[in-house]
Motif scaffolding. Structure first.
Motif, PDB file in Angstrom:
ATOM      1  N   ALA A  49       9.984 -88.242   2.227  1.00 28.82           N
ATOM      2  CA  ALA A  49      11.445 -88.302   2.217  1.00 28.82           C
ATOM      3  C   ALA A  49      11.981 -88.854   0.903  1.00 28.82           C
ATOM      4  N   VAL A  50      13.107 -88.302   0.479  1.00 33.91           N
ATOM      5  CA  VAL A  50      13.776 -88.720  -0.752  1.00 33.91           C
ATOM      6  C   VAL A  50      14.912 -89.681  -0.397  1.00 33.91           C
ATOM      7  N   HIS A  51      14.940 -90.845  -1.069  1.00 30.41           N
ATOM      8  CA  HIS A  51      15.996 -91.834  -0.828  1.00 30.41           C
ATOM      9  C   HIS A  51      16.619 -92.239  -2.156  1.00 30.41           C
ATOM     10  N   LYS A 189       0.953 -87.534 -10.045  1.00 33.62           N
ATOM     11  CA  LYS A 189       0.743 -87.266 -11.459  1.00 33.62           C
ATOM     12  C   LYS A 189       2.101 -87.121 -12.127  1.00 33.62           C
ATOM     13  N   LYS A 190       2.377 -88.018 -13.058  1.00 31.93           N
ATOM     14  CA  LYS A 190       3.728 -88.046 -13.635  1.00 31.93           C
ATOM     15  C   LYS A 190       3.807 -87.390 -15.018  1.00 31.93           C
ATOM     16  N   VAL A 191       2.900 -86.481 -15.305  1.00 31.57           N
ATOM     17  CA  VAL A 191       2.972 -85.739 -16.566  1.00 31.57           C
ATOM     18  C   VAL A 191       4.296 -84.972 -16.621  1.00 31.57           C
ATOM     19  N   GLY A 192       5.053 -85.204 -17.666  1.00 25.62           N
ATOM     20  CA  GLY A 192       6.337 -84.525 -17.826  1.00 25.62           C
ATOM     21  C   GLY A 192       7.472 -85.168 -17.067  1.00 25.62           C
ATOM     22  N   LEU A 193       7.212 -86.263 -16.356  1.00 29.85           N
ATOM     23  CA  LEU A 193       8.247 -86.947 -15.584  1.00 29.85           C
ATOM     24  C   LEU A 193       8.622 -88.271 -16.248  1.00 29.85           C
ATOM     25  N   ARG A 201      11.957 -83.425  -8.311  1.00 33.61           N
ATOM     26  CA  ARG A 201      10.803 -83.155  -9.175  1.00 33.61           C
ATOM     27  C   ARG A 201       9.697 -84.168  -8.950  1.00 33.61           C
ATOM     28  N   ILE A 202      10.081 -85.419  -8.743  1.00 38.79           N
ATOM     29  CA  ILE A 202       9.084 -86.460  -8.474  1.00 38.79           C
ATOM     30  C   ILE A 202       8.367 -86.159  -7.157  1.00 38.79           C
TER      31      ILE A 202
END
Length: 229
Positions: A49-51, A189-193, A201-202
């Protein structure tokens, strides 16, 4: 063999059978009603879930705990992180503390009762944008990263995992149920984030495996262990 002898033998057998039933039937009936709690994950649902809650933005990874239908209410159910193992060259930060209870979603508690057929979500991990120290008790995260959803929520920095792949072992326990051990794999994996990236996107950069039952400590096995010990 006389009829009287046969009658006496049958009577004795019936008495023994009655005693066996009296001794073991209540235990068998209790075992049939004993709660069994299982864990599930479904990426297409609110299990991830996104918060958006300024100043923090986060994505929460949750599992669904279900008490099997037809059972007694599972009392004081807790899910505990028993071990965290890095994989694929990932590194577990030295300060990260496992062996903590997880927080039940939306209710801010580490334990709750779970009626038969009832399902509740429990928070396992969350990915947050850089955490700011808005209060003295909050330790900032060094960057966008993933952390464990421990209870109580101390925000002391010891929940931080960062990025990478981790195998997490979970113990499900309660007052009137046999403990069980489960295993899941979570990766971020946060490549590009960055902290400016959208939560959508996350969310896409998070992978979670289905929970796998590793072992269940049944009452019989526990009794044998105590006897052998």
């Amino acid at each position: 063999m006389s009829i009287d002898t046969i009658s006496a033998l049958l009577s004795a057998v019936g008495t023994v059978a009655a005693v066996v039933v009296a001794l073991f039937l209540p235990g068998w009936q209790r075992a049939k009603l004993r709660p069994i709690v299982t864990l599930e994950f479904d990426r297409t649902s609110e299990d991830i879930a996104v918060h958006e809650s300024p100043p923090w933005g986060s994505v929460w990874i949750r599992l669904r705990a279900t008490n099997r239908p037809g059972r007694e209410t599972a009392r004081k159910v807790r899910v505990i992180v028993s071990k965290v193992e890095p994989e694929e060259g990932s590194v577990l930060p030295e300060n990260t503390l496992a062996l903590r209870e997880l927080s039940w979603s939306e209710v801010r508690t580490g334990e709750l009762d779970l009626p038969a057929g009832m399902q509740r979500r429990i928070d396992v991990a969350h990915v947050e944008k850089k955490r700011a120290a808005k209060r003295n008790l909050v330790t900032p995260w060094p960057d966008l990263g993933m952390g464990l959803a421990g209870w109580p929520q101390r925000y002391d920095g010891r929940d931080y995992l960062g990025e990478g792949a981790f195998r997490i072992k979970l113990t499900v326990a309660g007052e009137n149920l046999d403990a069980s051990e489960w295993e899941i794999r979570i990766s971020f994996k946060k490549v590009g984030l960055s902290n400016k990236s959208s939560l959508a996107r996350i969310r896409d950069a998070i992978e979670v495996s289905d929970p796998v039952l590793v072992s269940r400590e049944t009452s019989l096995r526990r009794r044998r262990w105590l006897a052998d010990g």
